[in-house]
Motif scaffolding. Sequence first.
Motif, PDB file in Angstrom:
ATOM      1  N   THR A 172       6.900   4.804 -33.091  1.00  0.00           N
ATOM      2  CA  THR A 172       8.200   4.528 -32.994  1.00  0.00           C
ATOM      3  C   THR A 172       8.418   3.103 -34.087  1.00  0.00           C
ATOM      4  OG1 THR A 172       8.157   4.484 -30.711  1.00  0.00           O
ATOM      5  CG2 THR A 172       9.384   2.757 -31.185  1.00  0.00           C
ATOM      6  N   LEU A 218       8.512  -0.461 -26.152  1.00  0.00           N
ATOM      7  CA  LEU A 218       9.467   0.309 -26.326  1.00  0.00           C
ATOM      8  C   LEU A 218      10.775  -0.396 -26.211  1.00  0.00           C
ATOM      9  CD1 LEU A 218       8.608   3.986 -25.294  1.00  0.00           C
ATOM     10  CD2 LEU A 218       8.141   3.089 -27.559  1.00  0.00           C
ATOM     11  N   LEU A 224      15.383   5.383 -25.257  1.00  0.00           N
ATOM     12  CA  LEU A 224      15.120   5.340 -26.824  1.00  0.00           C
ATOM     13  C   LEU A 224      15.308   6.666 -27.463  1.00  0.00           C
ATOM     14  CD1 LEU A 224      12.847   3.897 -28.674  1.00  0.00           C
ATOM     15  CD2 LEU A 224      11.177   5.641 -27.718  1.00  0.00           C
ATOM     16  N   LEU A 238      10.937  11.749 -29.874  1.00  0.00           N
ATOM     17  CA  LEU A 238       9.481  11.197 -30.556  1.00  0.00           C
ATOM     18  C   LEU A 238       8.680  12.149 -30.112  1.00  0.00           C
ATOM     19  CD1 LEU A 238       9.593   7.327 -29.997  1.00  0.00           C
ATOM     20  CD2 LEU A 238       9.660   8.364 -32.234  1.00  0.00           C
TER      21      LEU A 238
END
Length: 248
Positions: free
Chosen positions: A105, A146, A232, A240
Motif C-alpha cells: 500500500t 489503510l 481502498l 492489492l
Amino acid sequence: MSLFRDDGIVLRTQKLGEADRIITLLTRGHGRVRAVARGVRRTKSKFGAGLEPFSHADVQFFARGSELIGRSLPLCNQTQIIAPYGNGIVTDYARYTAGTAMLETAERFTENEGEPAVQQYLLLVGALRTLSRGEHEPHLILDAFLLRSLAVNGYAPSFDDCAKCGIHGPNRHFSVAAGGVICGDCRVPGSVVPSSEAIALLSALLTGDWGHADACEARHVREGSGLVSAYLHWHLERGLRSLRYVEK
Ligand SMILES: [Zn+2]
C-alpha cells in the motif's frame, strides 16, 4: 542526483546480476527511492546485511557512472539498521501478511519516485513498530494503517457526517463512491447499511482509539475490514494482491 543521506523503510528487494540488489525504500525526506546495493548477496559481505523488507535503515545514496545496469539508479554504499522490524513480523503468518499489505500500500501511494511523502512514511514506521511488537491484532493494525493512508493521501472517509451533504450523524448508509457514510436523502445505488458497530470501529481505527478497537467483536472487525478493503480498492482502482492473503 548527488550524495544524500536519509533513513527509510525497505519496501522490497530485487536481485540484480550475480551479487547485487535493487532496494526500494520509502524514505523520510525523499519519498520512494530505488537504489543499487552492490555485493550484498556475497556471503562474506557485511554491507547490506539486514537490508530486507520491513527494516528501518539509515542509508547513504550517491550517483555513479554509466557502468551500472539501470544507470539512473543511485548506489547505496553505507547502511546502518535502525530497527529490524522484520524480526518481529516474518515469523508470524498473520503479522507477515498484514505487514506485506502495508508495504504494498505504501508503494502504491507513493508512485512518483523522489517526491516527499513524510506523512505516509511516518504512518508506515509507526504501523510496523506496532505490528512487530504485537501490540494489537495484526488485521486491526493493518486496517488502521489503510484508513490513515487513505486520509493522508486526500481520501479521508467520513464515518459520522454525511459525506455528500454534511448533515450530522450518525448516518446509516455507506458508499465507497460517495466517500463514507451518507444520509437517507443522499443514498446512492450500491450503498450498503453496515452495522453501527462496524462504523464505530472504523472511526476508532482512523482516530487511534485503540481501547475501543481492541474490544470489538470479531464479526464487526470482519465487517469493518470488508468496508476498508472496498474503499481502498475503489481509490487505488485495482486490488492489492497481498490483501487476499490477510487472514480475516
Ligand atoms: Zn446527505
